[in-house]
Design a protein around this motif. Sequence first.
Motif, PDB file in Angstrom:
ATOM      1  N   ALA A 259       0.835  -1.208   0.000  1.00 58.65           N
ATOM      2  CA  ALA A 259       0.000   0.000   0.000  1.00 58.65           C
ATOM      3  C   ALA A 259       0.866   1.253   0.000  1.00 58.65           C
ATOM      4  O   ALA A 259       0.577   2.215  -0.711  1.00 58.65           O
ATOM      5  CB  ALA A 259      -0.936   0.003   1.204  1.00 58.65           C
TER       6      ALA A 259
ATOM      7  N   PRO B 206      -4.554   4.902  -6.313  1.00 58.65           N
ATOM      8  CA  PRO B 206      -5.377   4.927  -5.093  1.00 58.65           C
ATOM      9  C   PRO B 206      -6.240   3.675  -4.903  1.00 58.65           C
ATOM     10  O   PRO B 206      -6.422   3.213  -3.783  1.00 58.65           O
ATOM     11  CB  PRO B 206      -6.257   6.163  -5.268  1.00 58.65           C
ATOM     12  CG  PRO B 206      -5.532   7.028  -6.238  1.00 58.65           C
ATOM     13  CD  PRO B 206      -4.782   6.088  -7.142  1.00 58.65           C
ATOM     14  N   ALA B 207      -6.737   3.100  -5.983  1.00 58.58           N
ATOM     15  CA  ALA B 207      -7.571   1.901  -5.865  1.00 58.58           C
ATOM     16  C   ALA B 207      -6.750   0.717  -5.349  1.00 58.58           C
ATOM     17  O   ALA B 207      -7.225  -0.057  -4.505  1.00 58.58           O
ATOM     18  CB  ALA B 207      -8.210   1.558  -7.207  1.00 58.58           C
ATOM     19  N   GLU B 208      -5.538   0.565  -5.843  1.00 63.00           N
ATOM     20  CA  GLU B 208      -4.663  -0.515  -5.374  1.00 63.00           C
ATOM     21  C   GLU B 208      -4.242  -0.273  -3.928  1.00 63.00           C
ATOM     22  O   GLU B 208      -4.175  -1.202  -3.124  1.00 63.00           O
ATOM     23  CB  GLU B 208      -3.435  -0.643  -6.268  1.00 63.00           C
ATOM     24  CG  GLU B 208      -3.730  -1.251  -7.611  1.00 63.00           C
ATOM     25  CD  GLU B 208      -4.195  -2.695  -7.510  1.00 63.00           C
ATOM     26  OE1 GLU B 208      -3.592  -3.470  -6.742  1.00 63.00           O
ATOM     27  OE2 GLU B 208      -5.163  -3.040  -8.194  1.00 63.00           O
ATOM     28  N   LYS B 209      -3.958   0.954  -3.596  1.00 65.19           N
ATOM     29  CA  LYS B 209      -3.584   1.309  -2.227  1.00 65.19           C
ATOM     30  C   LYS B 209      -4.735   0.945  -1.275  1.00 65.19           C
ATOM     31  O   LYS B 209      -4.528   0.310  -0.245  1.00 65.19           O
ATOM     32  CB  LYS B 209      -3.279   2.800  -2.153  1.00 65.19           C
ATOM     33  CG  LYS B 209      -2.633   3.245  -0.877  1.00 65.19           C
ATOM     34  CD  LYS B 209      -2.268   4.720  -0.932  1.00 65.19           C
ATOM     35  CE  LYS B 209      -1.121   5.013  -1.825  1.00 65.19           C
ATOM     36  NZ  LYS B 209       0.195   4.905  -1.240  1.00 65.19           N
ATOM     37  N   ASP B 210      -5.958   1.330  -1.655  1.00 64.06           N
ATOM     38  CA  ASP B 210      -7.138   1.014  -0.846  1.00 64.06           C
ATOM     39  C   ASP B 210      -7.326  -0.488  -0.683  1.00 64.06           C
ATOM     40  O   ASP B 210      -7.685  -0.968   0.391  1.00 64.06           O
ATOM     41  CB  ASP B 210      -8.397   1.623  -1.462  1.00 64.06           C
ATOM     42  CG  ASP B 210      -8.461   3.127  -1.322  1.00 64.06           C
ATOM     43  OD1 ASP B 210      -7.676   3.703  -0.536  1.00 64.06           O
ATOM     44  OD2 ASP B 210      -9.316   3.736  -1.996  1.00 64.06           O
ATOM     45  N   PHE B 211      -7.101  -1.236  -1.762  1.00 65.92           N
ATOM     46  CA  PHE B 211      -7.244  -2.687  -1.714  1.00 65.92           C
ATOM     47  C   PHE B 211      -6.357  -3.282  -0.625  1.00 65.92           C
ATOM     48  O   PHE B 211      -6.813  -4.088   0.193  1.00 65.92           O
ATOM     49  CB  PHE B 211      -6.892  -3.301  -3.071  1.00 65.92           C
ATOM     50  CG  PHE B 211      -6.731  -4.797  -3.016  1.00 65.92           C
ATOM     51  CD1 PHE B 211      -7.838  -5.622  -2.972  1.00 65.92           C
ATOM     52  CD2 PHE B 211      -5.468  -5.373  -2.978  1.00 65.92           C
ATOM     53  CE1 PHE B 211      -7.690  -7.010  -2.899  1.00 65.92           C
ATOM     54  CE2 PHE B 211      -5.313  -6.747  -2.904  1.00 65.92           C
ATOM     55  CZ  PHE B 211      -6.430  -7.563  -2.868  1.00 65.92           C
TER      56      PHE B 211
ATOM     57  N   VAL C 276      -4.945  -1.828   1.984  1.00 67.53           N
ATOM     58  CA  VAL C 276      -5.339  -1.384   3.325  1.00 67.53           C
ATOM     59  C   VAL C 276      -6.589  -2.137   3.778  1.00 67.53           C
ATOM     60  O   VAL C 276      -6.677  -2.586   4.922  1.00 67.53           O
ATOM     61  CB  VAL C 276      -5.566   0.141   3.355  1.00 67.53           C
ATOM     62  CG1 VAL C 276      -6.165   0.582   4.679  1.00 67.53           C
ATOM     63  CG2 VAL C 276      -4.248   0.874   3.093  1.00 67.53           C
ATOM     64  N   ARG C 277      -7.564  -2.317   2.880  1.00 66.69           N
ATOM     65  CA  ARG C 277      -8.781  -3.063   3.232  1.00 66.69           C
ATOM     66  C   ARG C 277      -8.474  -4.503   3.607  1.00 66.69           C
ATOM     67  O   ARG C 277      -9.090  -5.071   4.512  1.00 66.69           O
ATOM     68  CB  ARG C 277      -9.792  -3.034   2.073  1.00 66.69           C
ATOM     69  CG  ARG C 277     -10.577  -1.766   1.991  1.00 66.69           C
ATOM     70  CD  ARG C 277     -11.776  -1.896   1.054  1.00 66.69           C
ATOM     71  NE  ARG C 277     -11.467  -2.541  -0.202  1.00 66.69           N
ATOM     72  CZ  ARG C 277     -11.056  -1.908  -1.297  1.00 66.69           C
ATOM     73  NH1 ARG C 277     -10.886  -0.615  -1.286  1.00 66.69           N
ATOM     74  NH2 ARG C 277     -10.821  -2.578  -2.403  1.00 66.69           N
TER      75      ARG C 277
END
Length: 50
Positions: free
Chosen positions: A18, A24-29, A31-32
Amino acid sequence: MASNRRLSPECTAHLEKALAETDPAEKDFHVRQVLQARGVDQLPDDLETE
């Protein structure tokens, strides 16, 4: 609520990915994934399932 438990190697890897991500979508993935894994770790032992 503080926890003395350390993150699993998988969670640590997701957080490192992350930090390295620019999308941002990969970063969010990533972290989720950690939040979900830690949430499951925090479930009470007497949880009723249906």
